[in-house]
Design an enzyme around this catalytic site. Structure first.
Site, PDB file in Angstrom:
ATOM      1  N   SER A   1      -0.143   4.571   5.019  1.00  0.00           N
ATOM      2  CA  SER A   1      -1.174   3.364   4.122  1.00  0.00           C
ATOM      3  C   SER A   1      -2.622   3.430   4.790  1.00  0.00           C
ATOM      4  O   SER A   1      -3.671   3.248   4.095  1.00  0.00           O
ATOM      5  CB  SER A   1      -0.745   2.219   4.135  1.00  0.00           C
ATOM      6  OG  SER A   1       0.630   2.508   3.706  1.00  0.00           O
TER       7      SER A   1
ATOM      8  N   ALA B   1       0.758  -1.123  -0.051  1.00  0.00           N
ATOM      9  CA  ALA B   1       0.000   0.021   0.018  1.00  0.00           C
ATOM     10  C   ALA B   1       0.928   1.375  -0.065  1.00  0.00           C
ATOM     11  O   ALA B   1       0.855   2.214   0.839  1.00  0.00           O
ATOM     12  CB  ALA B   1      -0.926  -0.001   1.057  1.00  0.00           C
ATOM     13  N   LEU B   2       1.918   1.341  -0.988  1.00  0.00           N
ATOM     14  CA  LEU B   2       2.801   2.316  -0.906  1.00  0.00           C
ATOM     15  C   LEU B   2       2.502   3.653  -1.303  1.00  0.00           C
ATOM     16  O   LEU B   2       1.635   3.830  -2.192  1.00  0.00           O
ATOM     17  CB  LEU B   2       3.814   1.619  -1.925  1.00  0.00           C
ATOM     18  CG  LEU B   2       4.476   0.383  -1.559  1.00  0.00           C
ATOM     19  CD1 LEU B   2       5.568   0.015  -2.636  1.00  0.00           C
ATOM     20  CD2 LEU B   2       5.056   0.223  -0.238  1.00  0.00           C
ATOM     21  N   HIS B   3       2.944   4.587  -0.515  1.00  0.00           N
ATOM     22  CA  HIS B   3       2.744   5.998  -0.850  1.00  0.00           C
ATOM     23  C   HIS B   3       3.965   6.612  -0.764  1.00  0.00           C
ATOM     24  O   HIS B   3       5.164   6.044  -0.990  1.00  0.00           O
ATOM     25  CB  HIS B   3       1.796   6.818   0.205  1.00  0.00           C
ATOM     26  CG  HIS B   3       2.471   6.464   1.710  1.00  0.00           C
ATOM     27  ND1 HIS B   3       3.452   6.959   2.134  1.00  0.00           N
ATOM     28  CD2 HIS B   3       1.842   5.668   2.474  1.00  0.00           C
ATOM     29  CE1 HIS B   3       3.608   6.530   3.418  1.00  0.00           C
ATOM     30  NE2 HIS B   3       2.811   5.669   3.734  1.00  0.00           N
TER      31      HIS B   3
ATOM     32  N   HIS C   1       6.840   5.949   1.407  1.00  0.00           N
ATOM     33  CA  HIS C   1       7.683   4.681   1.148  1.00  0.00           C
ATOM     34  C   HIS C   1       8.776   5.003   0.217  1.00  0.00           C
ATOM     35  O   HIS C   1       9.882   4.484   0.090  1.00  0.00           O
ATOM     36  CB  HIS C   1       6.617   3.651   0.562  1.00  0.00           C
ATOM     37  CG  HIS C   1       5.879   3.009   1.869  1.00  0.00           C
ATOM     38  ND1 HIS C   1       4.506   3.226   1.760  1.00  0.00           N
ATOM     39  CD2 HIS C   1       6.090   2.435   3.089  1.00  0.00           C
ATOM     40  CE1 HIS C   1       4.118   2.875   2.856  1.00  0.00           C
ATOM     41  NE2 HIS C   1       4.824   2.203   3.446  1.00  0.00           N
TER      42      HIS C   1
END
Ligand code: PAF
Length: 296
Positions: free
Chosen positions: A202, A48-50, A53
């Protein structure tokens, strides 16, 4: 271009960067890089990378020749009733983001490989693991430490990057690496924030529109707390003010506290005379938000 190893699992072989779930493949790639004299950085994640990250991946890339990001939603750090099942699983978009950020290999092991039948080892943590998150999620750091120790053993990186957003986790991992003599440099990555101050996470995806509007109050409460401490207000008074502010906005406040920035030990009474950090965990509906800021 690094080849996609033939043993890569079906779902992973179509991703836009080399990816594997297989420990033998991982070790072969790490060995090849090492034989070529290259250094290896790793960024453990649960997916659930943003952008937060991705900034960790970029930091790893600035400090090592090769970067391995792991995606593993680690069951041992969730208690029954927590959001393990609901945790967003977005492998395809995560892989596309990692490829753009310059990640060289995605390692996405499966739970039955990480925790085979009969898995029976636990780590007991003290020092920075005491209090704060542990008072509300007593299982959490044991699960984090065991999975990070396993990932470190599997990847054997020269360095690993962890976000300051999870400040207590960062300090627990730094202590574990020091205490167990692991030859891995831990590099902290700064917290990235939305324009209104909300820390990227996330779990922000769980917030409704109205909750999202309220969520930035956490940053404001922590900023006010940190400013008061920097001005010399004693921590008990400053904490009371921050608690009252947070209690007005949030459905529940797990904690809002000031601690020693390096050991996370409680502070002596009165004005703060050492490097300190303010940390908080609050709830909006079903979403638990955590955040922290340095004092001064
Ligand atoms: O911060 C996280 O995403 C997780 O706690 C970590 C470090 C990847 C361990 O599962």
């Amino acid at each position: 271009m690094i080849p996609h190893y033939p043993a890569f699992m079906g779902a992973l072989s179509s991703l836009p960067l080399p990816a594997t779930a297989d420990l033998t493949d991982l070790r072969r790639q790490v060995r090849d890089w090492r034989q070529a004299g290259e250094t290896i950085g790793c960024v453990p994640t649960m997916g659930a990378l943003h952008e937060g990250h991705l900034s960790l991946v970029k930091t790893a890339k600035e400090n090592a020749d090769r970067v391995i990001a792991s995606i593993f939603v680690n069951p041992t750090q969730f208690a029954p009733g927590e959001d393990f099942d609901a945790y967003p699983r977005t492998l395809d978009t995560d892989a596309a983001k990692l490829a753009t950020a310059g990640c060289d290999l995605l390692y996405a092991p499966v739970a039955s490989d990480m925790y085979p039948d009969g898995f029976s080892t636990q780590l007991t943590l003290e020092g920075p693991a005491l209090g704060l998150e542990t008072d509300f999620r007593p299982h959490f750091f044991g699960g984090v430490a065991i999975v990070v120790a396993k990932l470190f053993n599997r990847i054997q990186p020269d360095l690993a990057v962890f976000g300051e957003k999870d400040y207590q986790q960062l300090r627990v991992i730094q202590s574990m690496v020091r205490d167990l003599d692991l030859p891995i440099e831990i590099i902290p990555g700064p917290t990235l924030r939305e324009r209104d101050g909300l820390a990227l996470s996330s779990r922000n995806a769980y917030l409704s529109t109205s909750e999202r509007g309220q969520a930035a109050q956490l940053f404001l409460a922590l900023s006010g707390f940190a400013d008061d401490l920097a001005k010399g207000v004693d921590w008990e008074t400053a904490q009371g003010k921050a608690l009252a502010k947070a209690a007005n906005t949030f459905d529940r406040v797990d904690y809002i506290e000031a601690r020693c920035a390096s050991t996370l030990a409680p502070l002596p009474a009165g004005p703060v005379k050492q490097p300190a950090r303010v940390l908080a965990a609050v709830w909006l509906g079903k979403t638990r938000l955590i955040d922290n800021l340095p004092v001064g």
